[in-house]
Design a protein around this motif. Structure first.
Motif, mmCIF file in Angstrom:
data_model
loop_
_atom_site.group_PDB
_atom_site.id
_atom_site.type_symbol
_atom_site.label_atom_id
_atom_site.label_comp_id
_atom_site.label_asym_id
_atom_site.label_seq_id
_atom_site.Cartn_x
_atom_site.Cartn_y
_atom_site.Cartn_z
ATOM 1 N N ASN A 140 0.827 -1.197 0.000
ATOM 2 C CA ASN A 140 0.000 0.000 0.000
ATOM 3 C C ASN A 140 0.864 1.251 0.000
ATOM 4 O O ASN A 140 2.030 1.224 0.388
ATOM 5 N N ILE B 114 -0.430 4.196 1.365
ATOM 6 C CA ILE B 114 -1.240 5.082 2.194
ATOM 7 C C ILE B 114 -0.415 6.273 2.669
ATOM 8 O O ILE B 114 -0.868 7.422 2.602
ATOM 9 N N ASN C 224 2.103 -2.757 6.785
ATOM 10 C CA ASN C 224 1.714 -4.045 6.203
ATOM 11 C C ASN C 224 1.544 -5.135 7.249
ATOM 12 O O ASN C 224 1.837 -6.298 7.002
ATOM 13 N N ASN D 285 -4.069 -6.689 6.094
ATOM 14 C CA ASN D 285 -4.724 -6.154 4.908
ATOM 15 C C ASN D 285 -6.112 -5.641 5.289
ATOM 16 O O ASN D 285 -6.818 -6.277 6.062
ATOM 17 N N ALA E 158 -10.544 -0.381 2.280
ATOM 18 C CA ALA E 158 -9.619 0.015 1.211
ATOM 19 C C ALA E 158 -10.239 1.086 0.328
ATOM 20 O O ALA E 158 -9.579 2.073 -0.028
ATOM 21 N N SER F 242 -8.950 4.995 -0.038
ATOM 22 C CA SER F 242 -8.651 5.525 -1.372
ATOM 23 C C SER F 242 -9.487 6.758 -1.677
ATOM 24 O O SER F 242 -8.965 7.770 -2.152
ATOM 25 N N PHE G 163 -3.427 0.718 -3.368
ATOM 26 C CA PHE G 163 -3.163 -0.689 -3.046
ATOM 27 C C PHE G 163 -2.735 -1.449 -4.295
ATOM 28 O O PHE G 163 -3.373 -1.339 -5.336
#
Length: 68
Positions: free
Chosen positions: A4, A6, A37, A40, A46, A50, A61
Motif C-alpha cells: 500500500n 497510504i 503491512n 490487509n 480500502a 482511497s 493498493f
C-alpha cells in the motif's frame, strides 16, 4: 501480498495518521498497522481510504504475487 501507498497519499495531502483515521472511521493504530503491512484492510476500508485520499484504489493498493 498487498502493498500500500497510504503514507504517500497522506503526505501529498499533508494529513496525519489521525486525520485519515478520523476520515474513514478507524483508529490511528489501524492506519499505522496498515502502513506497516501488518494486516490487509477489508475491501470496504480500502475503498474508504482511497476515496478519502482522492485516489483510485489501484493507486493506493497494489497486489504483488508471492514468489515461492
Amino acid at each position: 501480498m498487498l502493498e500500500n501507498y497510504i503514507s504517500v497519499g497522506r503526505a501529498e495531502k499533508k494529513w496525519t495518521q489521525q486525520h485519515l483515521a478520523d476520515a474513514v472511521g478507524v483508529s490511528r493504530q489501524t492506519i499505522a498497522a496498515l502502513e506497516k503491512n501488518k494486516y490487509n484492510p477489508s475491501l470496504k476500508l480500502a475503498f474508504k481510504i482511497s476515496n478519502s485520499l482522492g485516489k483510485e484504489i489501484t493507486e493506493v493498493f497494489k497486489y504483488k504475487e508471492d514468489v515461492v
